[in-house]
Design an enzyme around this catalytic site. Structure first.
Site, PDB file in Angstrom:
ATOM      1  N   LEU A  33       5.541  -8.292   1.406  1.00 41.86           N
ATOM      2  CA  LEU A  33       4.513  -9.338   2.478  1.00 41.86           C
ATOM      3  C   LEU A  33       5.683  -9.738   3.627  1.00 41.86           C
ATOM      4  O   LEU A  33       6.844 -10.169   3.095  1.00 41.86           O
ATOM      5  CB  LEU A  33       4.128 -10.466   1.589  1.00 41.86           C
ATOM      6  CG  LEU A  33       3.062 -10.107   0.420  1.00 41.86           C
ATOM      7  CD1 LEU A  33       2.511 -11.128  -0.230  1.00 41.86           C
ATOM      8  CD2 LEU A  33       1.892  -9.179   1.184  1.00 41.86           C
ATOM      9  N   HIS A  34       5.049 -10.201   4.645  1.00 43.03           N
ATOM     10  CA  HIS A  34       5.887 -10.398   5.775  1.00 43.03           C
ATOM     11  C   HIS A  34       5.084 -11.575   6.519  1.00 43.03           C
ATOM     12  O   HIS A  34       4.064 -11.847   5.874  1.00 43.03           O
ATOM     13  CB  HIS A  34       6.295  -9.574   6.738  1.00 43.03           C
ATOM     14  CG  HIS A  34       5.225  -8.478   7.339  1.00 43.03           C
ATOM     15  ND1 HIS A  34       4.238  -9.056   8.172  1.00 43.03           N
ATOM     16  CD2 HIS A  34       4.909  -7.170   6.922  1.00 43.03           C
ATOM     17  CE1 HIS A  34       3.204  -8.073   8.122  1.00 43.03           C
ATOM     18  NE2 HIS A  34       3.665  -6.757   7.471  1.00 43.03           N
ATOM     19  N   GLY A  36       3.439 -11.616   8.940  1.00 42.90           N
ATOM     20  CA  GLY A  36       1.769 -11.280   9.468  1.00 42.90           C
ATOM     21  C   GLY A  36       1.019 -11.453   8.129  1.00 42.90           C
ATOM     22  O   GLY A  36      -0.031 -12.165   8.631  1.00 42.90           O
ATOM     23  N   HIS A  37       1.406 -10.977   7.065  1.00 43.65           N
ATOM     24  CA  HIS A  37       0.372 -11.420   5.961  1.00 43.65           C
ATOM     25  C   HIS A  37       0.260 -12.845   5.663  1.00 43.65           C
ATOM     26  O   HIS A  37      -0.935 -13.143   5.141  1.00 43.65           O
ATOM     27  CB  HIS A  37       1.225 -10.698   4.588  1.00 43.65           C
ATOM     28  CG  HIS A  37       1.183  -9.166   4.692  1.00 43.65           C
ATOM     29  ND1 HIS A  37       2.345  -8.669   4.626  1.00 43.65           N
ATOM     30  CD2 HIS A  37       0.267  -8.445   4.816  1.00 43.65           C
ATOM     31  CE1 HIS A  37       2.186  -7.316   4.725  1.00 43.65           C
ATOM     32  NE2 HIS A  37       0.973  -7.028   4.569  1.00 43.65           N
ATOM     33  N   GLY A 147      -5.495  -8.239   9.655  1.00 41.34           N
ATOM     34  CA  GLY A 147      -4.588  -8.344  10.821  1.00 41.34           C
ATOM     35  C   GLY A 147      -4.932  -7.235  11.804  1.00 41.34           C
ATOM     36  O   GLY A 147      -5.447  -6.221  11.670  1.00 41.34           O
ATOM     37  N   ASP A 150      -3.562  -3.419  12.679  1.00 44.63           N
ATOM     38  CA  ASP A 150      -4.175  -2.313  12.461  1.00 44.63           C
ATOM     39  C   ASP A 150      -5.490  -2.329  13.166  1.00 44.63           C
ATOM     40  O   ASP A 150      -6.700  -2.447  12.328  1.00 44.63           O
ATOM     41  CB  ASP A 150      -4.321  -2.153  10.845  1.00 44.63           C
ATOM     42  CG  ASP A 150      -2.840  -2.175  10.115  1.00 44.63           C
ATOM     43  OD1 ASP A 150      -2.156  -1.125  10.513  1.00 44.63           O
ATOM     44  OD2 ASP A 150      -2.630  -2.962   9.619  1.00 44.63           O
ATOM     45  N   GLN A 153      -8.298   0.313  11.921  1.00 44.42           N
ATOM     46  CA  GLN A 153      -8.801   0.138  10.544  1.00 44.42           C
ATOM     47  C   GLN A 153      -9.730  -1.169  10.714  1.00 44.42           C
ATOM     48  O   GLN A 153     -10.865  -1.149   9.994  1.00 44.42           O
ATOM     49  CB  GLN A 153      -7.535  -0.447   9.649  1.00 44.42           C
ATOM     50  CG  GLN A 153      -7.827  -1.110   8.296  1.00 44.42           C
ATOM     51  CD  GLN A 153      -6.477  -1.518   7.432  1.00 44.42           C
ATOM     52  OE1 GLN A 153      -6.206  -0.529   6.833  1.00 44.42           O
ATOM     53  NE2 GLN A 153      -6.087  -2.614   7.438  1.00 44.42           N
ATOM     54  N   VAL A 176       1.168 -10.809  14.312  1.00 49.64           N
ATOM     55  CA  VAL A 176       2.517 -11.732  14.401  1.00 49.64           C
ATOM     56  C   VAL A 176       3.625 -10.538  14.769  1.00 49.64           C
ATOM     57  O   VAL A 176       3.681  -9.498  14.199  1.00 49.64           O
ATOM     58  CB  VAL A 176       2.898 -12.309  13.251  1.00 49.64           C
ATOM     59  CG1 VAL A 176       4.324 -13.250  13.217  1.00 49.64           C
ATOM     60  CG2 VAL A 176       1.515 -13.225  12.578  1.00 49.64           C
ATOM     61  N   SER A 185       5.675  -5.496  10.423  1.00 53.53           N
ATOM     62  CA  SER A 185       5.020  -4.404   9.621  1.00 53.53           C
ATOM     63  C   SER A 185       5.980  -4.163   8.374  1.00 53.53           C
ATOM     64  O   SER A 185       7.196  -4.103   8.657  1.00 53.53           O
ATOM     65  CB  SER A 185       4.895  -3.140  10.462  1.00 53.53           C
ATOM     66  OG  SER A 185       4.770  -1.794   9.537  1.00 53.53           O
TER      67      SER A 185
END
Ligand code: PAF
Length: 280
Positions: A33-34, A36-37, A147, A150, A153, A176, A185
Site C-alpha cells: 500500500l502507498h 494512493g491506496h 483509483g 487504472d 480498469q 495521487v 503505483s
C-alpha cells in the site's frame, strides 16, 4: 482493526455490522500500500460507517512471464498503514480461499477488455473483472472505491456493475502523484532512483498532449506520435499513447468533449501506466 482470512469469518463480521445499521465501503487492493491506496481508505471513511479493505494478489490477472511471483507482498507494513488510516477490517484471503480448483466461471467485459492494456496483457481484464465480481459478492458493499490511475480498469468495472445489475455504488478517486508528477503505483518500487526521476516524463507527456488538445490542435494522431517520440527519446518503450473518449475508450474525435489520454510504457523492466482525463 480486525484481520480475517476466510470468507465465512468476513461474512460473520459484516452481518453484525449490517444488523447495527452500518453501511459498508470496500477498497479492493493487491497490497504493497502507498498513499494512493490510503486516499481510497480516506475517501471510504468519509462515506460510510465501516471500511473493509482486501489485500489479494490475484493470480488470474497476471499473464505468463508477468510479475505474479515477485509482486511485492508487504502485509505487516500494509496492516500498520491501514490501522493508521482507520480501516475497520482487513480481508486477507489465500488463493485457495478465493478460487475453487474446479472453478468454471469467468466474467468478461467484451470489447473494452481487448483495448489498450488488454491488447498487451491478454486475459488481464477478465482476471480483474472476475475477482472484483467475486469480491463484490463476498463483501456486498454499499460503495466500492477505485483509483483512476487504472482508468481502463475503472471503466470495465463500471460496465460490469451496470450489465450485471450489481448493487454497489462505484466511487472513482483521483490519482495521487509524487512531487515530480509520477503516479503512485506499487510497481514504482521496481524503479531505480534515476528511473524514478525519468518516469515523471510520462506525466509530462500526458500534460503536454492535453494542452495541445485544449489549445485546439485537432490532429490527434500527430499529438500521439509526438508524445511517443518524446518518450522513446527519454528511454521508454511505449506500448500505447492514445487520445480517447472518456466514456468508452475508443479513439477521440475533435468534436468529443470528454477526453482521456491513456499511456502505457516500459522503463527498463518496469511497465508503467498513467492517464489524464479532462473536458473540452
Ligand atoms: O487495482 C488493483 O489493485 C486490482 O486490479 C484489483 C482491483 C484489486 C483487483 O485485483
Amino acid at each position: 482493526m480486525q484481520t480475517v482470512n476466510t470468507i465465512a469469518e468476513l461474512r460473520a463480521v459484516l452481518a453484525s455490522w449490517r444488523r447495527a445499521g452500518d453501511r459498508i465501503a470496500f477498497v479492493p487492493t493487491m497490497g504493497n500500500l502507498h498513499e494512493g491506496h490510503i486516499s481510497l481508505v480516506d475517501a471510504a471513511r468519509q462515506r460510510t460507517e465501516r471500511v473493509v479493505v482486501s489485500i489479494f494478489v490475484n493470480p488470474t490477472q497476471f499473464g505468463v512471464g508477468e510479475d505474479f511471483e515477485t509482486y511485492p507482498r508487504t502485509e505487516a507494513e500494509d496492516r500498520e498503514k491501514l490501522l493508521a488510516a482507520g480501516a475497520d477490517l482487513l480481508f486477507l484471503p489465500a488463493v485457495r480461499e478465493m478460487y475453487d480448483p474446479a472453478a468454471k466461471t469467468v466474467v468478461s467485459v467484451a470489447g473494452l477488455s481487448d483495448l489498450h492494456c488488454g491488447a498487451f496483457r491478454p486475459g488481464h481484464f477478465n482476471g480483474v473483472a472476475t475477482v472484483v465480481a467475486k469480491l463484490f459478492n463476498i463483501v456486498q458493499p454499499d460503495k466500492a472505491l477505485f483509483g483512476l490511475k487504472d482508468y481502463q480498469q475503472f471503466v470495465i468495472i463500471r460496465t460490469m456493475v451496470r450489465d450485471l445489475n450489481m448493487q454497489v455504488e462505484l466511487v472513482p478517486v483521483e490519482t495521487v502523484r509524487e512531487v515530480n508528477g509520477l503516479a503512485m503505483s506499487s510497481r514504482n518500487g521496481y524503479l531505480s532512483s534515476a528511473e524514478k526521476e525519468n518516469a515523471a516524463k510520462l506525466y509530462r507527456a500526458l500534460c503536454e498532449a492535453r494542452d495541445a488538445v485544449l489549445s485546439g490542435d485537432a490532429d490527434y494522431g500527430d499529438i500521439e506520435r509526438q508524445a511517443q517520440v518524446f518518450l522513446s527519446a527519454a528511454g521508454f518503450k511505449v506500448d500505447y499513447f492514445s487520445i480517447c473518449r472518456s466514456t468508452d475508450l475508443v479513439a477521440a474525435m475533435p468534436e468529443d468533449r470528454g477526453v482521456v489520454i491513456l499511456v502505457a510504457a516500459r522503463l527498463g523492466k518496469t511497465r508503467l501506466i498513467d492517464n489524464i482525463c479532462f473536458s473540452k
